[in-house]
Design a protein around this motif. Structure first.
Motif, short mmCIF file in Angstrom:
data_model
loop_
_atom_site.label_atom_id
_atom_site.label_comp_id
_atom_site.label_asym_id
_atom_site.label_seq_id
_atom_site.Cartn_x
_atom_site.Cartn_y
_atom_site.Cartn_z
N SER A 59 0.83 -1.21 0.00
CA SER A 59 0.00 0.00 0.00
C SER A 59 0.86 1.26 0.00
N SER B 249 2.07 6.77 -6.89
CA SER B 249 1.06 7.72 -7.35
C SER B 249 1.59 9.15 -7.26
N ARG C 209 -14.96 0.82 -0.67
CA ARG C 209 -14.64 2.24 -0.87
C ARG C 209 -13.17 2.40 -1.26
N VAL C 210 -12.29 1.67 -0.57
CA VAL C 210 -10.85 1.74 -0.88
C VAL C 210 -10.58 1.17 -2.28
N ARG D 289 -12.61 1.08 -4.80
CA ARG D 289 -13.11 2.04 -5.80
C ARG D 289 -12.13 3.20 -5.98
N SER D 290 -11.52 3.62 -4.87
CA SER D 290 -10.55 4.72 -4.94
C SER D 290 -9.34 4.32 -5.77
N ILE D 291 -8.86 3.10 -5.56
CA ILE D 291 -7.71 2.62 -6.34
C ILE D 291 -8.08 2.49 -7.81
N SER E 75 -10.29 4.14 -9.37
CA SER E 75 -10.42 5.50 -9.90
C SER E 75 -9.05 6.08 -10.27
N ASP E 76 -8.04 5.83 -9.42
CA ASP E 76 -6.68 6.33 -9.70
C ASP E 76 -6.12 5.67 -10.96
N GLU F 210 -8.00 7.03 -14.06
CA GLU F 210 -7.57 8.40 -14.35
C GLU F 210 -6.23 8.40 -15.07
N PRO G 158 -13.80 5.45 -14.28
CA PRO G 158 -13.64 4.32 -13.35
C PRO G 158 -14.58 3.15 -13.66
#
Length: 284
Positions: free
Chosen positions: A80, A87, A114-115, A117-119, A121-122, A125, A131
């Motif tokens: 992590s 990033s 949630r975590v 989805r965040s990854i 999304s990164d 992008e 996403p």
């Protein structure tokens, strides 16, 4: 004077190019040593070497090599941290993101979806994608790496009663798209089709139990028979595609094919399929 300035400019440019080439060679060598240390089981030495390489010198490959070694040792917290640093320094890659997502699932943390989805999304992008589009295009890989539960929630398939139908719909869509352009269909897509087509057909048959009027019964029977024929053809088409790969002789796959055909009353097709397995000396 102008000619002299031009000569200096050219010289500086050559020196910069030479320096850049040396940097590339050096980090490539460092990456090779990193991989060698990990392969020999010297993970701590590899991590020390990784820490000794400046952020500006690291490449996406540097992070991926280190992340794979850490993941194999289940050091998910360190993975992590790599993701965060990569990033921040422009070294994020899809592979690193996927390894990090696997680590999130393996750890006991709150808000996993949630975590994840965040990854996602990164990663999206970085690739210039939305996403949701990235998640859909990687569903089968995500299912393998994260498990069905987390993969379906990433797809927003929140109702367990609708999940099989949604997955089958995606599998059929991928099947047609890949076949239309001559790309080999993923094994997981073919497995999904032969496994769920029969199940979904049986669910449709439940409609008959609720039909009371004779007219409705006849109408439903015609629809069910039409759907049965279509479903049998789907399995046979998936089987035809599987014949292009080693999946054709996979025991669990052949069992699902035979089971699916039997479920829908395609006894002749099932017998023909089993006979073909016997002729090829495939274990049943």
């Amino acid at each position: 004077k102008l000619d002299g300035e031009k000569d200096v400019s050219v010289l500086n440019s050559m020196q910069q190019e030479s320096s850049a080439e040396q940097d590339r060679r050096w980090i490539n060598s460092a990456n090779s040593v990193l991989a060698m240390l990990i392969e020999k089981g010297k993970l701590d030495d590899a991590y020390a070497l990784f820490e000794g390489v400046s952020h500006t010198s690291r490449t996406p490959e540097t992070y991926i090599i280190m992340a794979k070694g850490l993941a194999a040792a289940k050091r998910w917290d360190d993975v992590s941290l790599l993701f965060v640093t990569a990033s921040e320094t422009g070294c994020l890659s899809e592979d690193l993101g996927l390894i990090t997502m696997e680590g999130v699932v393996q750890q006991k943390i709150k808000g996993k979806i949630r975590v994840l989805r965040s990854i996602a999304s990164d990663i999206a992008e970085m690739l210039g994608m939305k996403p949701g589009t990235w998640i859909v295009s990687h569903y089968w890989l995500l299912k393998q790496m994260l498990g069905f539960h987390h993969a379906r929630l990433l797809m927003w398939w929140n109702d367990p009663n609708e999940t099989q139908a949604r997955e089958l719909e995606l599998a059929l869509q991928d099947f047609e798209e890949n076949r239309s352009v001559g790309i080999l269909v993923k094994d997981d897509v073919l497995r999904c089709i032969v496994k769920l087509v029969g199940v979904y057909h049986n669910k449709k048959c439940e409609i008959l139990k609720n039909a009371k009027k004779e007219h409705d019964i006849i109408l439903h029977q015609k629809r069910i028979e039409s759907d049965r024929v279509t479903s049998v053809n789907m399995i046979l088409e998936a089987l035809s595609e599987a014949n292009r790969t080693t999946l054709r002789d996979d025991r669990s796959f052949t069992f699902e094919v035979a089971s699916g055909l039997r479920t829908m009353g395609a006894n002749r097709e099932c017998m023909k399929f089993v006979q073909s397995l016997i002729k090829r000396d495939v274990k049943i």
